[in-house]
Structure formats: C-alpha cells, structure tokens
Write an enzyme that holds these catalytic residues in place. Structure first.
Site, PDB file in Angstrom:
ATOM      1  N   LYS A  45      -1.091  -1.116  -4.324  1.00 51.20           N
ATOM      2  CA  LYS A  45      -2.270  -0.267  -4.166  1.00 51.20           C
ATOM      3  C   LYS A  45      -1.813   1.183  -3.996  1.00 51.20           C
ATOM      4  O   LYS A  45      -1.066   1.500  -3.068  1.00 51.20           O
ATOM      5  CB  LYS A  45      -3.078  -0.719  -2.947  1.00 51.20           C
TER       6      LYS A  45
ATOM      7  N   TYR B  77       0.859  -1.192   0.000  1.00 52.00           N
ATOM      8  CA  TYR B  77       0.000   0.000   0.000  1.00 52.00           C
ATOM      9  C   TYR B  77       0.892   1.237   0.000  1.00 52.00           C
ATOM     10  O   TYR B  77       1.623   1.510   0.959  1.00 52.00           O
ATOM     11  CB  TYR B  77      -0.900  -0.018   1.228  1.00 52.00           C
TER      12      TYR B  77
END
Length: 310
Positions: free
Chosen positions: A158, A133
């Site tokens: 992400k 992330y």
C-alpha cells in the site's frame, strides 16, 4: 487475497468517557457493509491505531470480524513499537482476521534491512499474511520490496508516499520476481484525487476514507472509475472531493477528524478524536456539511439520470 470494491477503513467510535464504543462500531460497520466494500480494515489509520492500546485494538478487530461475518476480508492494523505490533498481530489472528496491514514503526527511521526485518518479525508473529504500508517512517526501497516479495506471507503493498515514479518501479520489480498475486493499493489521503494516475501504473485498488462517512458518494465515484465514465468521475471529483481535500488540508490530521465529524453530522455518535488529533471547529463542520450535501445532490442527480444497478 481478492478485493472486489472500495477498501473500507472504519473509524473507532469513542463514548463520552473516551472509551471504545463497540455498540456504535457495530452500527457503523453494519451501515457501511450494506454498500458492499471490497474489504474492511479496522484499527488502521482512519481507526486511530496510533491512539489505541493493544487491548483496544483487539476489541475493535474482534468487533469488526463479528460484524462482517465473513462477507469480505478483514485486514487488521499492526504497527508502532515492535512489541505492540507483535501483540496486536497475535490477537488479530486469534480473533479470526484474514490479514494484517503493517503500519510504520514508532518514531525511528531504520535502514532498509531494518525495515524489512520489522515486516518479517510481524509476519512471523502470527499465521496471517501481511500487507506492507509504505509511508512515514516506513518508506521501502525498490530492492527492499523485491526482497519482501520473496516472502509468500507478504501479499500486498500500500503506497502512502505519492512518488509515482518509485511506485511504478516497485510494481515492475515485483512483477519481475514472478509474483502476480501481490495486491497493490493507493493509500494516499483522499485517494480518489490521485487514483486515475495510480491505475495507469498498475495500482488498481485504493482505500477510501470518504466511504466511511459517505459510502453512497464513494460508490458513485468508484462506479464511474471502474466504468471509465470520465464525465461522471470528474463531476464528483470537482463537486465533492476537491473541496473536501481543500478543507482537509486546513489542519493536520483532518483525514481522520473530518470523517468522524461527517458521521456525527449523519447522526451516528462516534465521538471525537483522541490527541494529538483535534476535531473540526463549528465553522469547519458547517463547511463539511455543505460539501456532503453537494456530494449527495450529485449522486441523486446521477441516480435519476441512470437506471438502477441490478
């Protein structure tokens, strides 16, 4: 790992004593699974990972895995202080999760080799693959992502930063390594507002906080997005997502708080948010109710105008 549909980030319900309420969590998950998400991400950002103990994360993940029953992938959150991250990574593996979403480390911002080492330490702590992330204190350079892509346990990226140029360079750098199995996600707040741009640079997947409180609206948008129906997509963007984002931006943390408020408005007693987040005021809840009503009215109109999906 294949994801076919919207990525669902459930909230973590709390009872009157602000304890994790697993019964309500099961209801939340069961109701949303009926709308066919592509994956479930418990105890992540929308699930208030930042406010959960390692024991509570394990409880949330275990409850989610039981509720999902293998129908779609379950990706558990792991991050914050490294010791906490390693503990929840191991407990997620023991519970039967399919992967981990590596959230940013706590407070400190390390250099790129340190960020890579942080991801690698979490990946080594369990047999589970990991999704990186990119946001907050964990903003990875193109070279860092290229290095991480050499690790077969890194299966996704992400983006929560919103720098389209850098995201494009990361997509291309991973492709140059020969990794064509690495999944890319748009993880910005209310990602529907930016997903058209992300699809254009090779990031087709997105997480949807709106799905957690209004899956029928989120799915209507997703169908328009997948089908390339720009008139319908923009109708939902203008009539629901734009006013929702306007309300969200009034107060930091409302990306989570409004979702919980929307669920409460729908009759699911998920409780409020834990500090440092705050709940909406009564006036803001009234605005949210009106936004949800308008969104559902648009979906109803679409459903009447189109034949039902098989």
């Amino acid at each position: 790992m294949d994801f076919d549909g919207i990525l669902f980030f459930p909230v973590t319900p709390f009872d009157a004593q602000v304890r994790v309420d697993t019964d309500v969590l099961e209801q939340h998950l069961s109701g949303s699974l009926a709308h066919a998400p592509g994956g479930v991400f418990p105890a992540c950002g929308t699930g208030e990972f930042h406010a959960l103990s390692a024991t509570e994360v394990a409880t949330v993940v275990r409850t989610a895995i039981a509720a999902v029953g293998g129908r779609v992938p379950v990706v558990a959150g792991a991050g914050g202080p490294l010791g906490h991250a390693l503990e929840v990574a191991r407990s997620a593996a023991d519970a039967g999760a399919d992967a981990l979403l590596v959230l940013p480390p706590y407070l400190v911002s390390g250099p790129q080799p340190g960020l890579v080492a942080y991801v690698e330490a979490i990946a080594e702590a369990s047999p589970l693959p990991v999704v990186v992330y990119h946001r907050g204190t964990a903003q990875y350079s193109v070279d860092a992502v290229r290095r991480l892509a050499a690790n077969p346990k890194v299966v996704g990226f992400k983006d929560g930063v919103g720098d389209i140029g850098t995201a494009q360079l990361i997509v291309r750098a991973v492709a140059e390594t020969g990794r064509h199995d690495l999944a890319f996600f748009n993880g910005l707040l209310t990602a529907e507002l930016t997903q058209a741009a992300y699809r254009g640079i090779g990031i087709p997947l997105y997480s949807s906080a709106a799905f957690a409180m209004a899956p029928e609206i989120a799915n209507a948008y997703y169908r328009a997005y997948v089908d390339g129906d720009e008139d319908r997509r923009l109708e939902l963007l203008d009539g629901f997502y734009t006013p929702l984002v306007r309300l969200r931006d009034e107060t930091p943390g409302f990306g989570v708080s409004l979702v919980k408020a929307g669920l409460r408005l729908g009759g699911l007693p998920v409780g409020g948010v834990r500090p440092p987040l705050v709940d909406p005021t009564p006036a803001q809840e009234e605005q949210l109710a009106a936004i949800l009503e308008a969104g559902r009215a648009l979906v109803s109109t679409i459903a009447v105008a189109e034949p039902a999906l098989p």
